[in-house]
Design a protein around this motif. Sequence first.
Motif, PDB file in Angstrom:
ATOM      1  N   CYS A   3      44.893  26.676  53.385  1.00 31.48           N
ATOM      2  CA  CYS A   3      44.006  26.646  52.231  1.00 31.48           C
ATOM      3  C   CYS A   3      42.570  26.892  52.687  1.00 31.48           C
ATOM      4  N   ASN A   4      41.908  27.893  52.111  1.00 31.36           N
ATOM      5  CA  ASN A   4      40.502  28.120  52.424  1.00 31.36           C
ATOM      6  C   ASN A   4      39.658  28.261  51.155  1.00 31.36           C
ATOM      7  N   VAL A   5      40.264  28.014  50.004  1.00 34.51           N
ATOM      8  CA  VAL A   5      39.559  28.040  48.729  1.00 34.51           C
ATOM      9  C   VAL A   5      39.754  26.672  48.088  1.00 34.51           C
ATOM     10  N   GLY A   6      38.668  26.011  47.763  1.00 33.98           N
ATOM     11  CA  GLY A   6      38.808  24.666  47.235  1.00 33.98           C
ATOM     12  C   GLY A   6      38.041  24.410  45.963  1.00 33.98           C
ATOM     13  N   ARG A  10      38.215  27.400  43.196  1.00 34.34           N
ATOM     14  CA  ARG A  10      39.550  27.704  42.645  1.00 34.34           C
ATOM     15  C   ARG A  10      39.523  27.783  41.133  1.00 34.34           C
ATOM     16  N   VAL A  11      38.878  26.810  40.508  1.00 33.72           N
ATOM     17  CA  VAL A  11      38.808  26.771  39.045  1.00 33.72           C
ATOM     18  C   VAL A  11      38.095  28.012  38.520  1.00 33.72           C
ATOM     19  N   GLY A  17      39.791  35.241  36.435  1.00 33.74           N
ATOM     20  CA  GLY A  17      40.997  36.064  36.424  1.00 33.74           C
ATOM     21  C   GLY A  17      41.646  36.102  35.055  1.00 33.74           C
ATOM     22  N   LEU A  18      41.800  34.935  34.446  1.00 39.33           N
ATOM     23  CA  LEU A  18      42.399  34.875  33.111  1.00 39.33           C
ATOM     24  C   LEU A  18      41.534  35.587  32.074  1.00 39.33           C
ATOM     25  N   ALA A  19      40.218  35.455  32.185  1.00 37.83           N
ATOM     26  CA  ALA A  19      39.314  36.119  31.243  1.00 37.83           C
ATOM     27  C   ALA A  19      39.423  37.641  31.354  1.00 37.83           C
ATOM     28  N   LEU A  20      39.466  38.154  32.583  1.00 36.98           N
ATOM     29  CA  LEU A  20      39.586  39.604  32.765  1.00 36.98           C
ATOM     30  C   LEU A  20      40.917  40.134  32.243  1.00 36.98           C
ATOM     31  N   ILE A  21      41.991  39.424  32.546  1.00 37.23           N
ATOM     32  CA  ILE A  21      43.307  39.853  32.074  1.00 37.23           C
ATOM     33  C   ILE A  21      43.378  39.771  30.549  1.00 37.23           C
ATOM     34  N   VAL A  37      43.846  39.987  38.329  1.00 38.16           N
ATOM     35  CA  VAL A  37      45.019  39.401  38.978  1.00 38.16           C
ATOM     36  C   VAL A  37      44.636  38.862  40.363  1.00 38.16           C
ATOM     37  N   VAL A  38      43.702  39.531  41.031  1.00 35.88           N
ATOM     38  CA  VAL A  38      43.314  39.122  42.387  1.00 35.88           C
ATOM     39  C   VAL A  38      42.665  37.740  42.393  1.00 35.88           C
ATOM     40  N   PRO A  39      41.590  37.509  41.621  1.00 37.44           N
ATOM     41  CA  PRO A  39      41.028  36.156  41.643  1.00 37.44           C
ATOM     42  C   PRO A  39      41.990  35.100  41.097  1.00 37.44           C
ATOM     43  N   LEU A  40      42.827  35.489  40.147  1.00 42.52           N
ATOM     44  CA  LEU A  40      43.806  34.548  39.609  1.00 42.52           C
ATOM     45  C   LEU A  40      44.758  34.081  40.700  1.00 42.52           C
ATOM     46  N   LEU A  41      45.316  35.005  41.452  1.00 35.08           N
ATOM     47  CA  LEU A  41      46.263  34.640  42.508  1.00 35.08           C
ATOM     48  C   LEU A  41      45.594  33.891  43.656  1.00 35.08           C
ATOM     49  N   THR A  42      44.387  34.290  44.036  1.00 32.60           N
ATOM     50  CA  THR A  42      43.712  33.575  45.117  1.00 32.60           C
ATOM     51  C   THR A  42      43.356  32.155  44.686  1.00 32.60           C
ATOM     52  N   GLY A  43      43.057  31.973  43.406  1.00 32.17           N
ATOM     53  CA  GLY A  43      42.779  30.637  42.905  1.00 32.17           C
ATOM     54  C   GLY A  43      44.021  29.774  42.821  1.00 32.17           C
TER      55      GLY A  43
END
Length: 62
Positions: A3-6, A10-11, A17-21, A37-43
């Motif tokens: 884990c390197n995103v906290g 993450r939020v 991500g959800l807003a863009l999709i 999709v990229v920020p959503l999955l990394t989050g």
Amino acid sequence: MKCNVGGIDRVLRILVGLALIGATLMGWINVLGWIGVVPLLTGVFGFCPAYTLLGIKTCKVN
């Protein structure tokens, strides 16, 4: 993968991500909105390959 995103990072990634999709599905922005999709999955997974390359870690857990 460690884990390197906290926390807040993450939020924010999940929300962006959800807003863009969502905007893409509503037709407000073009097909490039699927990049959300990229920020959503990394989050969701808490791992960002770019952070690993740059040596950044926002996750407080070792």
